[in-house]
Design a protein around this motif. Structure first.
Motif, short mmCIF file in Angstrom:
data_model
loop_
_atom_site.label_atom_id
_atom_site.label_comp_id
_atom_site.label_asym_id
_atom_site.label_seq_id
_atom_site.Cartn_x
_atom_site.Cartn_y
_atom_site.Cartn_z
N ALA A 6 0.87 -1.06 0.05
CA ALA A 6 -0.13 0.02 0.05
C ALA A 6 0.95 1.26 0.05
O ALA A 6 1.50 1.54 1.12
CB ALA A 6 -0.95 -0.11 1.13
N ARG A 13 -2.62 5.57 1.58
CA ARG A 13 -4.17 5.32 2.24
C ARG A 13 -4.56 6.72 2.67
O ARG A 13 -4.00 7.32 3.60
CB ARG A 13 -3.88 4.41 3.09
CG ARG A 13 -3.06 4.57 4.49
CD ARG A 13 -3.06 3.38 5.44
NE ARG A 13 -2.17 2.27 4.94
CZ ARG A 13 -2.68 1.16 4.97
NH1 ARG A 13 -3.60 0.57 5.08
NH2 ARG A 13 -1.83 0.31 4.32
N SER A 23 -20.19 -0.17 -3.22
CA SER A 23 -18.68 -0.35 -3.11
C SER A 23 -18.06 -0.57 -4.59
O SER A 23 -16.93 -0.04 -4.64
CB SER A 23 -18.55 -1.47 -2.14
OG SER A 23 -18.80 -2.51 -2.65
N GLN A 60 -15.38 2.45 -5.99
CA GLN A 60 -14.10 2.07 -6.43
C GLN A 60 -13.74 2.58 -7.93
O GLN A 60 -12.66 3.15 -8.08
CB GLN A 60 -13.86 0.68 -6.29
CG GLN A 60 -13.74 -0.08 -4.98
CD GLN A 60 -13.30 -1.35 -4.94
OE1 GLN A 60 -12.19 -1.56 -4.93
NE2 GLN A 60 -14.23 -2.36 -4.55
N THR A 78 -7.94 1.14 -4.94
CA THR A 78 -9.11 0.39 -4.36
C THR A 78 -9.64 0.83 -3.37
O THR A 78 -9.14 1.90 -2.75
CB THR A 78 -8.88 -1.07 -4.16
OG1 THR A 78 -9.83 -1.89 -3.93
CG2 THR A 78 -7.64 -0.84 -3.21
N SER A 137 -11.03 -0.29 0.64
CA SER A 137 -11.25 -1.46 1.57
C SER A 137 -12.24 -1.04 2.75
O SER A 137 -12.23 0.06 3.22
CB SER A 137 -9.80 -1.48 2.33
OG SER A 137 -9.92 -2.50 3.40
N LEU A 182 -13.61 -1.73 5.83
CA LEU A 182 -13.22 -2.13 7.20
C LEU A 182 -14.25 -2.92 8.22
O LEU A 182 -14.41 -3.69 8.90
CB LEU A 182 -12.32 -1.11 7.92
CG LEU A 182 -11.37 -0.41 7.16
CD1 LEU A 182 -10.34 0.60 8.12
CD2 LEU A 182 -10.32 -1.67 6.65
N LEU A 215 -13.86 2.94 6.02
CA LEU A 215 -13.37 2.29 4.84
C LEU A 215 -11.98 3.16 4.65
O LEU A 215 -11.76 4.16 5.27
CB LEU A 215 -14.30 2.36 3.44
CG LEU A 215 -14.68 3.95 3.60
CD1 LEU A 215 -14.85 3.91 1.89
CD2 LEU A 215 -15.98 4.07 4.01
N GLU A 216 -11.08 2.43 3.87
CA GLU A 216 -9.96 3.16 3.53
C GLU A 216 -9.98 3.14 1.91
O GLU A 216 -10.18 2.36 1.30
CB GLU A 216 -8.75 2.44 3.75
CG GLU A 216 -8.45 2.65 5.35
CD GLU A 216 -7.17 2.12 6.01
OE1 GLU A 216 -6.37 2.61 6.72
OE2 GLU A 216 -6.75 0.88 5.15
N LEU A 226 -7.12 3.25 -1.10
CA LEU A 226 -5.80 2.95 -0.94
C LEU A 226 -5.32 2.85 -2.56
O LEU A 226 -6.06 2.66 -3.41
CB LEU A 226 -5.58 1.25 -0.64
CG LEU A 226 -6.36 0.89 0.83
CD1 LEU A 226 -6.30 -0.66 0.91
CD2 LEU A 226 -5.20 1.54 1.82
#
Length: 224
Positions: A8, A11, A37, A41, A61, A63, A65, A74-75, A77
């Motif tokens: 990564a 982020r 989601s 993205q 992308t 992520s 969580l 979320l993150e 990345l």
């Protein structure tokens, strides 16, 4: 031969809350989260490519969580590959800083685009200012309020594919009880926490159901 390692590179943590008209949390269905989601993205990848001004080699992308009681953590990345080498350490550090800055800017683009769709859908008229620059564009809403947008967001508001991704990203407003979406950026960085509050409306519901952004269309043609 040393194999490049996937890592990564950058982020950006995000917290999104979904609230009803009284400020109470509303949990989302798995179906809505799934659609949101996927489209989020794709939207983030578009924003990142626009910021970088090229076809980025990195993978962008999201992520997810955790989702509980109307709050989604979320993150965003950026995943790239690097060769472990003490000679390349400074080069990798500078690249990581550039990628992090681009991801931060892409995060802002996505957030502003979501906010712009909501306010335009709720407005009676939305006209582009004649003083627009390539980097920014000003929208005059209902003849009284001006909203400054990044140039790429202006392009998205006239791009059917981008608007469809925004529909999916904002589809939670079609769920019963959801009237507000609160997007928090940089929750882990002291002094940098910001929130953007996006509010639902009948116009937004129509847009999410497939209708055009009527206020924007009525407000005048896109400038090239």
């Amino acid at each position: 031969m040393v194999t490049p390692l996937a890592t990564a590179v950058a982020r950006v943590p995000i917290v999104v809350r979904f609230l009803d008209g009284h400020g109470r949390p509303v949990s989302l269905s798995a179906r809505t989260l799934g659609r949101g989601s996927t489209d989020l993205q794709d939207l983030l990848r578009r924003a990142y490519a626009a910021v970088r001004g090229e076809s980025p080699a990195e993978t962008v992308t999201v992520s997810f969580l955790e989702e509980c009681q109307g709050k989604l953590q979320l993150e965003y990345l950026v995943v790239g590959r690097r060769r472990p080498s003490r000679w390349r350490k400074d080069l990798e550090r500078r690249r990581a800083e550039d990628v992090q800055a681009a991801l931060m800017e892409a995060t802002i683009v996505v957030t502003v685009a979501i906010e712009a769709v909501a306010v335009v859908a709720a407005a009676s008229t939305a006209r582009w200012s004649t003083s627009d620059s390539p980097a920014f564009a000003d929208l005059l809403l209902d003849g009284t309020r001006t909203l400054r947008l990044p140039g790429v967001v202006r392009q998205w508001l006239h791009d059917d594919a981008a608007l469809e991704l925004l529909r999916g990203t904002m589809s939670m407003f079609l769920e019963d009880g959801v009237e507000q979406m609160v997007i928090g950026k940089d929750p882990e960085l002291p002094g940098r926490y910001q929130e953007t509050v996006v509010t639902g409306s009948p116009g937004l519901a129509r847009f999410l159901g497939g209708a055009p952004l009527a206020a924007l269309v009525a407000g005048g043609p896109e400038r090239s």
